[in-house]
Design a protein around this motif. Structure first.
Motif, PDB file in Angstrom:
ATOM      1  N   LEU A   1      47.906  53.292  45.368  1.00 11.96           N
ATOM      2  CA  LEU A   1      48.308  52.127  44.602  1.00 11.96           C
ATOM      3  C   LEU A   1      47.554  50.891  45.072  1.00 11.96           C
ATOM      4  N   PRO A   2      47.502  49.813  44.227  1.00 14.78           N
ATOM      5  CA  PRO A   2      46.721  48.640  44.595  1.00 14.78           C
ATOM      6  C   PRO A   2      47.304  47.979  45.827  1.00 14.78           C
ATOM      7  N   GLY A   3      46.458  47.218  46.508  1.00 14.42           N
ATOM      8  CA  GLY A   3      46.927  46.499  47.675  1.00 14.42           C
ATOM      9  C   GLY A   3      45.839  46.278  48.688  1.00 14.42           C
ATOM     10  N   ALA A   4      44.772  47.085  48.665  1.00 16.94           N
ATOM     11  CA  ALA A   4      43.710  46.908  49.635  1.00 16.94           C
ATOM     12  C   ALA A   4      42.874  45.705  49.276  1.00 16.94           C
ATOM     13  N   PRO A   5      42.671  44.773  50.196  1.00 21.90           N
ATOM     14  CA  PRO A   5      41.869  43.597  49.878  1.00 21.90           C
ATOM     15  C   PRO A   5      40.413  43.965  49.720  1.00 21.90           C
ATOM     16  N   VAL A   6      39.742  43.286  48.807  1.00 21.31           N
ATOM     17  CA  VAL A   6      38.317  43.505  48.601  1.00 21.31           C
ATOM     18  C   VAL A   6      37.608  42.180  48.755  1.00 21.31           C
ATOM     19  N   ASP A   7      36.360  42.236  49.183  1.00 17.12           N
ATOM     20  CA  ASP A   7      35.593  41.023  49.407  1.00 17.12           C
ATOM     21  C   ASP A   7      35.053  40.527  48.075  1.00 17.12           C
ATOM     22  N   ALA A   8      35.174  39.239  47.859  1.00 19.86           N
ATOM     23  CA  ALA A   8      34.652  38.626  46.647  1.00 19.86           C
ATOM     24  C   ALA A   8      33.892  37.372  47.044  1.00 19.86           C
ATOM     25  N   ALA A   9      32.578  37.380  46.865  1.00 14.96           N
ATOM     26  CA  ALA A   9      31.774  36.233  47.260  1.00 14.96           C
ATOM     27  C   ALA A   9      32.007  35.083  46.302  1.00 14.96           C
ATOM     28  N   PRO A  10      32.227  33.865  46.814  1.00 16.07           N
ATOM     29  CA  PRO A  10      32.454  32.724  45.928  1.00 16.07           C
ATOM     30  C   PRO A  10      31.172  32.333  45.205  1.00 16.07           C
TER      31      PRO A  10
ATOM     32  N   GLU B   1      42.603  45.644  45.049  1.00 20.09           N
ATOM     33  CA  GLU B   1      41.948  46.650  44.230  1.00 20.09           C
ATOM     34  C   GLU B   1      42.678  46.820  42.914  1.00 20.09           C
ATOM     35  N   GLU B   2      41.902  47.094  41.865  1.00 24.83           N
ATOM     36  CA  GLU B   2      42.536  47.365  40.576  1.00 24.83           C
ATOM     37  C   GLU B   2      43.182  48.742  40.600  1.00 24.83           C
ATOM     38  N   ALA B   3      44.405  48.809  40.120  1.00 21.23           N
ATOM     39  CA  ALA B   3      45.133  50.081  40.122  1.00 21.23           C
ATOM     40  C   ALA B   3      44.461  51.072  39.178  1.00 21.23           C
ATOM     41  N   PRO B   4      44.473  52.360  39.525  1.00 20.92           N
ATOM     42  CA  PRO B   4      43.906  53.369  38.620  1.00 20.92           C
ATOM     43  C   PRO B   4      44.750  53.502  37.367  1.00 20.92           C
ATOM     44  N   GLU B   5      44.166  54.045  36.355  1.00 23.29           N
ATOM     45  CA  GLU B   5      44.892  54.222  35.098  1.00 23.29           C
ATOM     46  C   GLU B   5      44.524  55.539  34.449  1.00 23.29           C
ATOM     47  N   GLN B   6      45.413  56.020  33.602  1.00 19.71           N
ATOM     48  CA  GLN B   6      45.195  57.251  32.847  1.00 19.71           C
ATOM     49  C   GLN B   6      45.444  56.964  31.374  1.00 19.71           C
ATOM     50  N   GLU B   7      44.412  57.123  30.531  1.00 22.06           N
ATOM     51  CA  GLU B   7      44.565  56.839  29.110  1.00 22.06           C
ATOM     52  C   GLU B   7      45.556  57.821  28.493  1.00 22.06           C
ATOM     53  N   VAL B   8      46.437  57.291  27.662  1.00 20.99           N
ATOM     54  CA  VAL B   8      47.492  58.100  27.045  1.00 20.99           C
ATOM     55  C   VAL B   8      47.159  58.393  25.581  1.00 20.99           C
TER      56      VAL B   8
ATOM     57  N   LEU C   1      48.413  54.308  31.236  1.00 24.32           N
ATOM     58  CA  LEU C   1      49.507  54.178  32.189  1.00 24.32           C
ATOM     59  C   LEU C   1      48.924  54.013  33.576  1.00 24.32           C
ATOM     60  N   SER C   2      49.442  53.049  34.340  1.00 21.64           N
ATOM     61  CA  SER C   2      48.968  52.790  35.690  1.00 21.64           C
ATOM     62  C   SER C   2      50.163  52.402  36.556  1.00 21.64           C
ATOM     63  N   PRO C   3      50.005  52.387  37.892  1.00 19.79           N
ATOM     64  CA  PRO C   3      51.121  51.994  38.752  1.00 19.79           C
ATOM     65  C   PRO C   3      51.616  50.576  38.514  1.00 19.79           C
ATOM     66  N   ASP C   4      50.760  49.691  37.968  1.00 17.15           N
ATOM     67  CA  ASP C   4      51.207  48.318  37.730  1.00 17.15           C
ATOM     68  C   ASP C   4      51.739  48.102  36.324  1.00 17.15           C
ATOM     69  N   GLY C   5      51.897  49.168  35.534  1.00 19.95           N
ATOM     70  CA  GLY C   5      52.538  49.034  34.238  1.00 19.95           C
ATOM     71  C   GLY C   5      51.777  49.690  33.103  1.00 19.95           C
ATOM     72  N   ILE C   6      52.122  49.271  31.891  1.00 20.42           N
ATOM     73  CA  ILE C   6      51.482  49.779  30.674  1.00 20.42           C
ATOM     74  C   ILE C   6      50.301  48.880  30.344  1.00 20.42           C
ATOM     75  N   ARG C   7      49.144  49.481  30.140  1.00 17.95           N
ATOM     76  CA  ARG C   7      47.942  48.714  29.806  1.00 17.95           C
ATOM     77  C   ARG C   7      47.552  48.986  28.360  1.00 17.95           C
ATOM     78  N   LEU C   8      47.362  47.908  27.616  1.00 18.59           N
ATOM     79  CA  LEU C   8      46.980  47.985  26.208  1.00 18.59           C
ATOM     80  C   LEU C   8      45.686  47.211  26.009  1.00 18.59           C
ATOM     81  N   ARG C   9      44.745  47.810  25.305  1.00 18.52           N
ATOM     82  CA  ARG C   9      43.474  47.147  24.985  1.00 18.52           C
ATOM     83  C   ARG C   9      43.228  47.282  23.491  1.00 18.52           C
ATOM     84  N   HIS C  10      42.851  46.169  22.861  1.00 21.77           N
ATOM     85  CA  HIS C  10      42.604  46.212  21.417  1.00 21.77           C
ATOM     86  C   HIS C  10      41.884  44.949  20.999  1.00 21.77           C
ATOM     87  N   GLY C  11      41.375  44.969  19.776  1.00 23.50           N
ATOM     88  CA  GLY C  11      40.723  43.790  19.215  1.00 23.50           C
ATOM     89  C   GLY C  11      39.266  44.035  18.873  1.00 23.50           C
TER      90      GLY C  11
END
Length: 512
Positions: A197-206, A218-225, A294-304
């Motif tokens: 599950l997400p939680g590991a810090p990642v480096d992001a250069a400003p 980290e972005e949580a993994p997801e499985q397309e339904v 579906l991912s550990p952080d909830g339901i993900r919807l993409r459209h448009g």
């Protein structure tokens, strides 16, 4: 000392410097549209005005309006800043009238990444935070670089789940560096083996000129339904009431023009044509490329199509679900699945954001319902869904409306019914337009009975479940009055018990 004063100075961030240009052009378009509308009433006068050097004056006015609009947008950008803490998102904005807002992360209802066409061409995105605070409670951060918006979304969802940054190590739910929060394994995504599950810090250069952001997650993994094929979306749009109304309007306009031997009736109907066409385009544009995961952080919807939207609804934030089947969708057996989410306001924007599936097959509709409520509280959930979608009378164990209801609803009275399971209440209605509403017990806001004079004479009553604002308004019409009164008392007790046992708002803390 206010909560904003406790935010460290280095935590404040700004949106992208291109934001004033993306917002300022709207002022120019609005002014040109208003002037064009006024000039259209007298084309000859407008042509005389632009004759000679008149066009230079008009061009100068347009440039002046553009400079004023962009200048004000630049000032607004200079006065806008935001910060993310473990508890809330803080936003300062305003030039003439200063505004300070806080969005509590434990009340976070949804996080949307929205990309209008122009912003997408520039690689930018807008982040919208929907919180449980009624209309106008949303926090909008526009515009950010798309990777920054995605990282910030992951950070907000992780913090809302109860995880903490490495600096908060030792606190409940904190994630140590190099770990993934509580380290719970979830199914692999895209053949990547086992992940966490997400939680590991990642480096992001400003970026140059920007304040360095704190450690992200980290972005949580997801499985397309499921995904919506474009041919089905177009076919469903053609079968909609909008197209039927447009066809009737065209036929009526042509008949009127032929009878009157004048094309003016068609010109009068032009605004209606544009309205129907805009509604049809909005349906296709909003539902294009629709996918759910579906991912550990909830339901993900993409459209448009022209405006792409990536929504994330955390676990337990959906208040109610509705499965709707218009009469023209009966042949292919298509269903529209809509949800109520606290925080989404009313209007066209909310109508796009509250769709769980624009055009679902029966199997996909059942899957969409499972995303929201994995446990329907019965041994055979598929049989229950089938009875709710197409059953009548006592099919599926539903409590139906009595025969007396035929006097107030002679067509659809046999479809009215209610079924209460261990986890949810299901309301079934509609003979021409079929509807099924599902409300988890713990999401019940309040209950009520409605009884008109005719219902009172027949001993009937309508049972109403009050939900948060949205497309779903659960109710069961024309039940027996005594049955409805008993259901009111029983459902109130079920709701109290379910809320007491519901998972915490910060859903990951219960796993630590």
């Amino acid at each position: 000392m206010s909560d904003d004063d406790r935010v460290p100075a280095q935590a404040w961030r700004r949106v992208h410097p291109v934001t004033p240009a993306l917002k300022g052009w709207k002022t120019l378009v609005a002014v040109v549209a208003i002037v064009g509308y006024q000039a259209a009433d007298d084309v000859r006068s407008a042509a005389d005005l632009l004759g000679g050097r008149g066009w230079l004056i008009a061009l100068g006015v347009v440039v002046l309006v553009a400079l004023v609009g962009w200048g004000y947008a630049a000032l607004a950008w200079r006065h806008m800043r935001f910060a993310v803490t473990d508890e809330a998102v803080h936003l300062h904005s305003g030039v003439l009238f200063r505004t300070q807002r806080q969005a509590r992360l434990d009340r976070l209802q949804a996080v949307d990444v929205v990309q209008p066409l122009l912003a997408r061409l520039l690689g930018l995105a807008e982040l919208r935070l929907e919180v449980a605070g009624g209309s106008g409670s949303a926090v909008q951060l526009a515009y950010l670089r798309e990777p920054d918006a995605q990282r910030l979304r992951s950070e907000l969802l992780a913090l809302a789940a109860g995880l903490r940054r490495p600096s908060a190590a030792g606190a409940p739910g904190s994630a140590a560096p190099g770990t993934a929060g509580p380290g719970i394994a979830v199914p692999a995504v895209a053949g990547s083996g086992t992940t966490t599950l997400p939680g590991a810090p990642v480096d992001a250069a400003p970026h140059a000129g920007e304040v360095p952001a704190p450690a992200a997650f980290e972005e949580a993994p997801e499985q397309e339904v499921y995904a919506l094929p474009m041919p089905r979306l177009i076919g469903a749009s053609v079968r909609s009431g909008t197209v039927v109304g447009l066809v009737l309007l065209v036929v009526g306009g042509v008949v009127a023009a032929v009878v009157a031997r004048d094309v003016s009736p068609l010109a009068v109907l032009l605004p209606a044509f544009l309205g129907f066409g805009g509604a049809l385009w909005g349906r296709v544009n909003g539902g294009a490329s629709f996918r759910a995961a579906l991912s550990p952080d909830g339901i993900r919807l993409r459209h448009g199509l022209t405006e792409q939207r990536a929504q994330t609804v955390p676990p337990g934030r959906v208040q109610a679900v509705r499965l709707l089947q218009p009469v023209l969708w009966r042949g292919p057996d298509w269903w529209r699945v809509e949800i109520n989410v606290a925080g989404y306001s009313q209007g066209q924007e909310a109508s796009r954001a509250t769709v769980l599936h624009p055009v679902a097959t029966r199997d996909e509709a059942a899957t969409a319902l499972w995303l929201v409520l994995p446990d329907l509280g019965v041994e055979d959930p598929r049989a229950l869904v089938e009875a709710a979608l197409s059953g009548r009378d006592e099919d599926g164990g539903f409590t139906p409306a009595p025969r007396a209801a035929r006097w107030v609803d002679p067509i659809g009275w046999r479809r009215h019914g209610v079924r209460v399971t261990r986890t949810a209440l299901l309301a079934r209605s509609g003979r021409v337009v079929r509807q099924v509403s599902v409300v988890p017990h713990e999401r019940t806001q309040s209950l009520g009975l409605e009884q008109g004079p005719v219902q009172r004479r027949l001993g009937l009553a309508s049972f109403v479940v009050h939900s948060t604002p949205g497309p779903v308004a659960p109710r069961v019409n024309h039940l027996d009055g005594r049955v409805a009164a008993a259901l009111l008392d029983e459902q109130a007790e079920r709701a109290r018990t379910a809320r007491a046992a519901a998972r915490p708002e910060q859903w990951m803390r219960e796993r630590v």
